[in-house]
Scaffold this motif. Structure first.
Motif, short mmCIF file in Angstrom:
data_model
loop_
_atom_site.label_atom_id
_atom_site.label_comp_id
_atom_site.label_asym_id
_atom_site.label_seq_id
_atom_site.Cartn_x
_atom_site.Cartn_y
_atom_site.Cartn_z
N THR A 81 15.46 57.59 46.03
CA THR A 81 14.47 56.81 46.97
C THR A 81 15.00 55.40 47.27
N GLU B 259 13.59 52.48 45.82
CA GLU B 259 13.61 52.14 44.43
C GLU B 259 14.60 52.73 43.53
N GLU B 260 14.95 53.95 43.66
CA GLU B 260 15.96 54.47 42.75
C GLU B 260 17.37 53.85 43.08
N GLY C 117 17.83 50.92 44.18
CA GLY C 117 17.86 49.45 43.41
C GLY C 117 18.25 49.75 42.05
#
Length: 331
Positions: free
Chosen positions: A235, A237-238, A240
């Motif tokens: 994702t 977020e992942e 990041g």
């Protein structure tokens, strides 16, 4: 055009701070003015912090992504960061007098990181961190067989005491079955110890850039197959977090190198064990994990024995257990 005598609006004067861009220079001046061992201590505390940030992020990512995928992205990010240095050294950065040892170093580094990262994902952070400290004692044993070193009774005593601390941690609460992830942490520590021995041999003939190039590229190439096989689209977020893992790994290594360049290893090596404090704090605050009394006692035994080993190396004029290259999961 302003007159030569006109005041410079950017120049500092009483009651007015200088421009923001001068702050890094001031910070460097203050840091440079400190005693060498104080500078080294600050750098190694920073290195320990970055390494624990890295471990914490890997633990967070490990619930959804495979360790192969995490390690591949980490290596790619680190390779990109150091690419200018590697490219400037071409073709010399690929010339080695010991290709077999370079391959062995890459293999051991891969094992160290795979086992170490897997242990971090599945064990409490403090447990995985403390078990990783056993690397120091594997260095002592490997040095006998591969470097022909003579180890006296003092270091043998410290080594045996350290392994007793490891055994204490492997059987918390008196259980007879050893946690397989704890065993992986020990295997990772042994592989990291072997990396330090190989580096000691390679540095006699190969440049640091050559060693760095083979490690950065070699581990990444090994990870491509298993990472693609287990690949899960991260994702946003992942992604990041994966970028942060790569940056934290690089920052930790650079801080470590600066620490051992600035200060005496015998004076600052003990601060490397501050990682256990960070690990305990992060484990409790983020994962709700608190180390058991048995774990803390075992970790204390390991650290005391490791510090004694470092002291004996200082007396004997050796630098294996206290070298910067293999501390933590920074191989």
């Amino acid at each position: 055009m302003p007159s030569p005598d006109a005041p410079n609006p950017d120049a500092p004067h009483p009651g007015k701070p200088g421009p923001i861009r001068s702050l890094p220079h001031r910070a460097r001046r203050i840091l440079t003015a400190l005693p060498a061992n104080t500078r080294g201590a600050l750098w190694i505390l920073q290195a320990a912090f970055f390494f624990m940030i890295m471990s914490t992020l890997i633990k967070l990512l490990g619930s959804d992504l495979s360790v192969f995928q995490i390690l591949l992205v980490r290596q790619c990010i680190m390779a990109l960061i150091v690419a200018p240095k590697i490219l400037r050294g071409l073709p010399g950065s690929l010339v080695t007098r010991h290709p077999a040892l370079q391959a062995a170093r890459v293999a051991c580094a891969t094992i160290a990181m795979l086992c170490g990262f897997t242990a971090v994902i599945h064990l409490p952070l403090a447990d995985a961190t403390a078990l990783g400290f056993s690397k120091t004692f594997f260095v002592t044993i490997f040095a006998i067989f591969f470097l022909g070193e003579t180890v006296g009774a003092h270091r043998w005593g410290a080594t045996i005491l350290g392994f007793l601390g490891v055994l204490l941690m492997l059987k918390p609460g008196g259980a007879f079955l050893v946690d397989p992830y704890a065993l992986l942490a020990i295997i990772g520590a042994a592989a990291a110890g072997m990396v330090m021995i190989i580096i000691r041999i390679l540095t006699r003939t190969d440049s640091p850039t050559t060693i760095l190039t083979y490690q950065a590229v070699g581990v990444g190439l090994i990870m491509i197959g298993p990472a693609l096989y287990t690949w899960v689209p991260p994702t946003l977020e992942e992604w990041g977090l994966l970028l942060a893992v790569g940056f934290a790994s690089w920052a930790g290594q650079m801080s470590n190198i600066r620490a051992f360049r600035a200060g005496e290893a015998t004076a600052i090596a003990s601060l490397d064990y501050s990682r256990l404090i960070y690990a305990t704090a992060f484990g409790f605050l983020i994962f709700g994990q608190w180390p058991s009394v048995t774990t803390l006692i075992g970790a204390g035994v390991i650290i005391l024995a490791a510090l004694y080993t470092v002291r004996r190396e200082a007396i004997r004029g050796r630098q294996l257990a206290r070298a910067a290259e293999g501390r933590g999961y920074n191989t």
